[in-house]
Scaffold this motif. Structure first.
Motif, mmCIF file in Angstrom:
data_model
loop_
_atom_site.group_PDB
_atom_site.id
_atom_site.type_symbol
_atom_site.label_atom_id
_atom_site.label_comp_id
_atom_site.label_asym_id
_atom_site.label_seq_id
_atom_site.Cartn_x
_atom_site.Cartn_y
_atom_site.Cartn_z
ATOM 1 N N THR A 2 0.825 -1.197 0.000
ATOM 2 C CA THR A 2 0.000 0.000 0.000
ATOM 3 C C THR A 2 0.866 1.256 0.000
ATOM 4 O O THR A 2 1.888 1.313 0.681
ATOM 5 N N SER A 93 -13.909 -2.403 -0.565
ATOM 6 C CA SER A 93 -13.324 -3.351 0.371
ATOM 7 C C SER A 93 -14.394 -3.879 1.320
ATOM 8 O O SER A 93 -15.354 -3.178 1.652
ATOM 9 N N PRO A 99 -7.961 -1.423 2.878
ATOM 10 C CA PRO A 99 -7.723 -1.509 1.432
ATOM 11 C C PRO A 99 -6.359 -2.129 1.145
ATOM 12 O O PRO A 99 -5.377 -1.795 1.814
ATOM 13 N N ALA A 104 -7.432 0.245 -4.445
ATOM 14 C CA ALA A 104 -8.549 -0.142 -3.580
ATOM 15 C C ALA A 104 -9.048 1.059 -2.781
ATOM 16 O O ALA A 104 -10.260 1.206 -2.564
ATOM 17 N N ARG A 105 -8.156 1.929 -2.385
ATOM 18 C CA ARG A 105 -8.556 3.141 -1.661
ATOM 19 C C ARG A 105 -9.368 4.062 -2.557
ATOM 20 O O ARG A 105 -10.378 4.646 -2.134
ATOM 21 N N ASN A 108 -12.807 2.628 -3.082
ATOM 22 C CA ASN A 108 -13.676 2.887 -1.934
ATOM 23 C C ASN A 108 -14.287 4.288 -1.969
ATOM 24 O O ASN A 108 -15.349 4.521 -1.375
#
Length: 332
Positions: A2, A93, A99, A104-105, A108
């Motif tokens: 990440t 997520s 995440p 993925a963040r 979201n």
């Protein structure tokens, strides 16, 4: 891994432009820059934003949201992805789960935004040479892969974008590719989910969406294609004034994706520089594998998304044939 908070900059802020007319109407969202090296959608959106802000363009009804750069990290790095493809595994997520990566963040943030809308236009471009085209989802169905009940509305949106071609069959062929890589073993649902992008998410929420591939990445005409598509969609939805004297949209050529071929080795090479929608006849050579074996076309059709720079183990090119679908016919 990440991206750490310290690694992010002000340019990683997700910029969102929202407009709401007093008169109720459709809720329409436009995305650009889902892939960082695809800039035409951003340019088209920013042109439309400028005209809305200075009054040259007036929203008559409904709600319009536009996101010029949906993946700020990828844009800042000037490449397709930040950490992975934002237009894959496009779903929020699980509750309570951190995440897994930067995309993925972003997902979201974007998913709740899409949840508030019913129509999506996602603006892209592609690596090889070729003309602009639209991509649509499945026909109405109650299956398990991508059940859908708004194919006619989605088809009308694609028609009004006025591209010479419209392509169907993305998720079916992505799932077939996953099964092919697994050697015919039962398909992992997570791997198939990785093929689901913004439009698939919108359909899963009861809406509909079209991907517009505006042309080759560096095509100077591509930003204009993106801008005109935004206006065409707004006119179709009755959100801006109609164009005086506009003719009905021409009937495009409709193609159906039927297969995907992966690149196995970095020495795998195309026999020539292919462009998207180059026609081939049955038996024509398409590529040569590292071991010298030749890939021939198994039927008459068209090369789609050829990527001479594909990494081994990833999609090398798709193959399409003429479709019997008619986007002008309402379901009975």
């Amino acid at each position: 891994m990440t991206v750490s908070t310290a690694a992010l900059t002000a340019s990683d802020t997700l910029r969102i432009h929202a407009y709401a007319a007093i008169e109720p109407g459709p809720k329409f969202i436009v995305l650009g820059g889902v892939h960082g090296d695809e800039t035409c959608g951003t340019a088209g959106i920013e042109r439309a934003v400028a005209e809305l802000d200075d009054g040259r363009l007036r929203l008559l009804r409904g709600q319009l949201t536009m996101v010029p750069v949906a993946n700020p990290l990828a844009r800042r790095r000037g490449r397709r992805e930040g950490e992975r493809n934002l237009n894959r595994l496009f779903e929020p997520s699980a509750p309570g789960m951190e995440p897994a990566d930067y995309e993925a963040r972003i997902t979201n943030l974007l998913c709740p935004l899409l949840d508030r809308h019913e129509v999506l236009l996602d603006l892209h471009s592609f690596q090889s040479a070729g003309e602009a085209f639209a991509m649509i989802g499945p026909r109405d169905n109650t299956g398990t892969l991508e059940p859908f009940a708004r194919a006619f509305e989605e088809g009308q949106l694609a028609l009004h974008l006025r591209t010479p071609r419209v392509v169907e069959g993305w998720l079916d062929i992505y799932a077939a590719g996953v099964a092919q890589r697994a050697g015919g073993k039962p398909v992992d649902p997570v791997q198939v989910a990785f093929g689901k992008g913004t439009n698939e998410y919108m359909r899963s929420r009861g809406g509909y969406g079209v991907t517009l591939e505006c042309g080759q990445h560096e095509d100077p005409a591509a930003p204009g294609v993106a801008y005109e598509a935004i206006l065409s969609a707004l006119r179709l939805l009755g959100m801006i004034a109609p164009e005086p004297g506009a003719l009905p949209p021409p009937k495009p050529s409709l193609l159906r994706l039927v297969s995907v071929v992966d690149r196995f080795h970095e020495e795998d090479q195309f026999v020539r520089e292919w462009a998207t929608f180059d026609p081939v006849s049955r038996g024509d050579p398409i590529a040569v594998r590292e071991d010298g074996s030749v890939l021939h076309s198994e039927r008459d059709g068209f090369i789609v998304f050829p990527n001479a720079e594909a990494l081994p183990g990833t999609e090398w090119f798709y193959f399409a044939v003429n479709s019997d679908r008619d986007l002008t016919q309402q379901p009975r």
